[in-house]
Design a protein around this motif. Structure first.
Motif, PDB file in Angstrom:
ATOM      1  N   GLU A  36      34.502  62.979  40.710  1.00 16.32           N
ATOM      2  CA  GLU A  36      33.687  62.124  41.593  1.00 16.32           C
ATOM      3  C   GLU A  36      34.479  60.891  42.048  1.00 16.32           C
ATOM      4  OE1 GLU A  36      29.235  63.027  39.701  1.00 16.32           O
ATOM      5  OE2 GLU A  36      30.511  61.452  38.858  1.00 16.32           O
ATOM      6  N   LEU A  37      35.221  60.322  41.097  1.00 17.67           N
ATOM      7  CA  LEU A  37      36.017  59.138  41.420  1.00 17.67           C
ATOM      8  C   LEU A  37      37.127  59.490  42.406  1.00 17.67           C
ATOM      9  CD1 LEU A  37      36.458  56.163  40.936  1.00 17.67           C
ATOM     10  CD2 LEU A  37      37.731  56.704  38.847  1.00 17.67           C
ATOM     11  N   LYS A  38      37.768  60.622  42.163  1.00 21.53           N
ATOM     12  CA  LYS A  38      38.826  61.078  43.077  1.00 21.53           C
ATOM     13  C   LYS A  38      38.271  61.282  44.488  1.00 21.53           C
ATOM     14  CE  LYS A  38      42.047  64.933  43.787  1.00 21.53           C
ATOM     15  NZ  LYS A  38      42.580  66.197  43.240  1.00 21.53           N
TER      16      LYS A  38
ATOM     17  N   HIS B  81      42.112  41.011  44.109  1.00 23.85           N
ATOM     18  CA  HIS B  81      41.070  41.890  44.651  1.00 23.85           C
ATOM     19  C   HIS B  81      41.238  43.335  44.161  1.00 23.85           C
ATOM     20  CE1 HIS B  81      39.876  38.568  47.128  1.00 23.85           C
ATOM     21  NE2 HIS B  81      41.091  38.472  47.643  1.00 23.85           N
ATOM     22  N   THR B  82      42.446  43.889  44.336  1.00 22.71           N
ATOM     23  CA  THR B  82      42.642  45.282  43.904  1.00 22.71           C
ATOM     24  C   THR B  82      42.498  45.387  42.391  1.00 22.71           C
ATOM     25  OG1 THR B  82      45.045  44.910  43.936  1.00 22.71           O
ATOM     26  CG2 THR B  82      44.095  46.004  45.835  1.00 22.71           C
ATOM     27  N   GLY B  83      42.908  44.328  41.672  1.00 21.52           N
ATOM     28  CA  GLY B  83      42.748  44.341  40.216  1.00 21.52           C
ATOM     29  C   GLY B  83      41.281  44.380  39.818  1.00 21.52           C
ATOM     30  N   ASN B  84      40.477  43.501  40.419  1.00 22.17           N
ATOM     31  CA  ASN B  84      39.048  43.449  40.063  1.00 22.17           C
ATOM     32  C   ASN B  84      38.329  44.760  40.389  1.00 22.17           C
ATOM     33  OD1 ASN B  84      39.328  40.872  39.118  1.00 22.17           O
ATOM     34  ND2 ASN B  84      38.522  39.872  40.953  1.00 22.17           N
TER      35      ASN B  84
ATOM     36  N   GLY C 256      36.937  51.396  36.501  1.00 16.39           N
ATOM     37  CA  GLY C 256      37.442  51.954  35.250  1.00 16.39           C
ATOM     38  C   GLY C 256      38.853  52.522  35.365  1.00 16.39           C
ATOM     39  N   LEU C 257      39.591  52.112  36.417  1.00 16.72           N
ATOM     40  CA  LEU C 257      40.958  52.620  36.599  1.00 16.72           C
ATOM     41  C   LEU C 257      41.944  51.912  35.673  1.00 16.72           C
ATOM     42  CD1 LEU C 257      41.042  52.696  40.521  1.00 16.72           C
ATOM     43  CD2 LEU C 257      40.863  54.680  38.997  1.00 16.72           C
TER      44      LEU C 257
ATOM     45  N   GLU D 290      49.700  50.815  34.391  1.00 18.13           N
ATOM     46  CA  GLU D 290      48.432  51.408  33.965  1.00 18.13           C
ATOM     47  C   GLU D 290      47.701  52.025  35.163  1.00 18.13           C
ATOM     48  OE1 GLU D 290      44.366  50.267  31.445  1.00 18.13           O
ATOM     49  OE2 GLU D 290      45.594  48.658  32.302  1.00 18.13           O
ATOM     50  N   LEU D 291      47.705  51.301  36.278  1.00 20.15           N
ATOM     51  CA  LEU D 291      47.068  51.819  37.492  1.00 20.15           C
ATOM     52  C   LEU D 291      47.832  53.027  38.035  1.00 20.15           C
ATOM     53  CD1 LEU D 291      44.781  51.454  39.513  1.00 20.15           C
ATOM     54  CD2 LEU D 291      46.146  49.703  40.682  1.00 20.15           C
TER      55      LEU D 291
END
Length: 256
Positions: free
Chosen positions: A6-8, A203-206, A212-213, A226-227
């Protein structure tokens, strides 16, 4: 929380929506899009990326100022400037802490680099054992910064010091990704897009945390890795396309 598939699907859908030429209108990537010569694109892109912090309108305005100074021919200017040209720049303000002294320093470095290389790409080549730009950025820094210490060094951040190096990572995305969608240029052919990362900022971090990435709370190089690990599970050939998804979610505030 969405499951993996779903996330993908969700991120693919968002990337598809934002990865088009309309994206350019309000983004610093519009600066290199004014040019067709490879070296003009590289120089304009690198300068625009270097000052990409703060308000996007103000970034574009400051990049315009630099292009005006260079007569809107960046490559010609860095090859043929006179010392008088540079002296007239040194006292100017350009963008926040990036001032005329920094600008002239960059111009001198470009001049030297292009005497030895056809393209900036040659300074970012990834070695066989490497899967990201951790070492390549440092090799670039060593060649571009050249002299021991200068105030301008702070404008090119170091992954070795655990910086996320967001602005260089963004510049690399512009130069390397080639999907014919009209945003990224894909003019560098010697580097595989599979090695790209997401330009990580507040922004991309938050948004990545909300999805949950990532779990790390800092926006540093360890978090970039990690990302990387997550997004490469979604697409191991073109992971950086998800920058568009995270950016789009930041604009729409869909998750907030």
């Amino acid at each position: 929380m969405l499951n993996f598939e779903e996330l993908k699907d969700f991120l693919n859908e968002k990337a598809d929506i934002y990865n088009n030429s309309e994206f350019i209108q309000d983004d610093p990537v519009q600066i290199p899009h004014r040019f067709s010569l490879k070296q003009d694109i590289e120089i304009a892109g690198f300068l625009a990326a270097t000052i990409s912090w703060g308000n996007r309108k103000s970034i574009i305005k400051s990049a315009d100022k630099m292009l005006d100074i260079m007569g809107n021919s960046p490559y010609d200017f860095v090859k043929n400037y006179s010392e008088k040209d540079l002296r007239s720049i040194e006292g100017k303000s350009v963008h926040r802490t990036f001032n005329g002294e920094d600008f002239t320093y960059f111009v001198r470095q470009f001049n030297r680099i292009y005497k030895e290389n056809e393209s900036l790409e040659d300074l970012f080549i990834i070695k066989d054992s490497e899967t990201n730009f951790y070492h390549a950025i440092e090799r670039f820094r060593a060649q571009f910064l050249h002299i021991e210490k200068h105030r301008s060094h702070k404008h090119i951040s170091s992954p070795y010091k655990n910086s996320s190096s967001k602005r260089i990572i963004m510049f690399l995305r512009w130069m390397i990704r080639n999907d014919n969608r009209g945003v990224d240029f894909g003019i560098w052919k010697k580097i595989d897009p599979k090695n790209l990362s997401i330009p990580l900022d507040v922004h991309t971090g938050n948004i990545s945390r909300k999805l949950g990435l990532i779990s790390r709370t800092q926006n540093d190089w360890k978090t970039v890795l990690e990302l990387d690990e997550m997004i490469r599970k979604f697409d191991d050939k073109d992971p950086a396309k998800y920058d568009f998804a995270l950016f789009g979610l930041g604009v729409t505030k869909e998750l907030f």
